[in-house]
Design a protein around this motif. Structure first.
Motif, mmCIF file in Angstrom:
data_model
loop_
_atom_site.group_PDB
_atom_site.id
_atom_site.type_symbol
_atom_site.label_atom_id
_atom_site.label_comp_id
_atom_site.label_asym_id
_atom_site.label_seq_id
_atom_site.Cartn_x
_atom_site.Cartn_y
_atom_site.Cartn_z
ATOM 1 N N GLY A 1 1.010 -1.242 -0.105
ATOM 2 C CA GLY A 1 -0.394 0.257 0.104
ATOM 3 C C GLY A 1 0.844 1.126 -0.082
ATOM 4 O O GLY A 1 0.066 1.821 0.265
ATOM 5 N N ASP A 2 2.119 1.036 -0.015
ATOM 6 C CA ASP A 2 2.881 2.782 -0.522
ATOM 7 C C ASP A 2 2.940 3.181 -1.712
ATOM 8 O O ASP A 2 3.413 4.348 -2.104
ATOM 9 C CB ASP A 2 4.448 2.355 -0.304
ATOM 10 C CG ASP A 2 4.504 1.359 -1.482
ATOM 11 O OD1 ASP A 2 4.638 0.600 -2.234
ATOM 12 O OD2 ASP A 2 6.091 1.221 -0.856
ATOM 13 N N GLY A 3 1.561 2.614 -2.566
ATOM 14 C CA GLY A 3 2.160 3.941 -3.865
ATOM 15 C C GLY A 3 2.928 2.972 -4.372
ATOM 16 O O GLY A 3 3.078 3.869 -5.956
ATOM 17 N N MET A 4 3.385 2.288 -4.590
ATOM 18 C CA MET A 4 5.045 1.533 -5.535
ATOM 19 C C MET A 4 4.640 0.524 -5.520
ATOM 20 O O MET A 4 4.613 -0.250 -4.524
ATOM 21 C CB MET A 4 6.278 2.426 -5.382
ATOM 22 C CG MET A 4 6.014 3.708 -5.048
ATOM 23 S SD MET A 4 8.039 4.639 -5.349
ATOM 24 C CE MET A 4 7.831 5.064 -3.071
ATOM 25 N N LEU A 5 5.598 -0.289 -6.424
ATOM 26 C CA LEU A 5 6.266 -1.567 -6.588
ATOM 27 C C LEU A 5 7.139 -2.266 -6.670
ATOM 28 O O LEU A 5 8.582 -1.532 -6.771
ATOM 29 C CB LEU A 5 6.177 -2.001 -8.040
ATOM 30 C CG LEU A 5 4.597 -2.021 -8.092
ATOM 31 C CD1 LEU A 5 4.462 -2.826 -9.734
ATOM 32 C CD2 LEU A 5 3.687 -2.557 -7.528
ATOM 33 N N ASN A 6 7.301 -3.082 -5.132
ATOM 34 C CA ASN A 6 8.944 -2.996 -5.046
ATOM 35 C C ASN A 6 9.206 -4.366 -6.292
ATOM 36 O O ASN A 6 8.608 -5.080 -6.239
ATOM 37 C CB ASN A 6 8.885 -3.551 -3.350
ATOM 38 C CG ASN A 6 8.602 -4.861 -2.707
ATOM 39 O OD1 ASN A 6 7.760 -5.423 -3.512
ATOM 40 N ND2 ASN A 6 7.846 -4.546 -1.739
#
Length: 152
Positions: A135-140
């Protein structure tokens, strides 16, 4: 295209689009200089020796250019000889333009625009949301790999 039986028609269509995007001067073949342009657009800095090595492997009829069949054969070789996890990690690095270990919607949009894909900010954000587990708005890298494997 009987020689391409390792791939579905949908995969071949994607490869054709990719091939066409690499063919900068639209002459139906990929030249060494065009490979360098594509790699630089993806954030790489290939040496002349690396480009020569690529051509040596890909240009199987040794005519100085890579045609579509050679391009597909090269993809098939890479797919056969490289573990899937490694391929996906390398793909992630190409998308992670600022090398911070995450792919933002801005990076996704920027990377795809380099290949002629037009995405709105909203479309890029929606794609990121599909894989964004934490849910941090980015893809690891793990979210990126998981998302791509779901589409496989």
């Amino acid at each position: 295209m009987g020689e391409n039986s390792n791939f579905s028609e949908a995969e071949l269509s994607v490869f054709r689009s990719l091939f066409d995007s690499w063919d900068g001067n639209k002459n139906g073949v990929i030249e060494k200089e065009e490979i360098g342009d594509v790699l630089r657009a993806a954030g790489q800095d290939p040496t002349n020796a690396e480009l020569d090595g690529f051509m040596e492997r890909a240009d199987t009829d040794k005519n100085g250019v890579v045609d579509f069949q050679e391009f597909v054969n090269m993809i098939d070789e890479v797919k056969k000889n490289t573990p899937k996890e490694t391929l996906l990690q390398e793909a992630f690095k190409s998308f992670d333009i600022n090398s911070d270990g995450k792919v933002s919607s801005k990076e996704l949009k920027e990377f795809l625009q380099g290949y002629g894909e037009k995405l709105t900010d909203q479309e890029a954000e929606e794609i990121i949301k599909l894989g964004d587990v934490d849910g941090d708005g980015m893809l690891n890298v793990d979210e990126f790999i998981r998302a791509l494997q779901e589409f496989d």
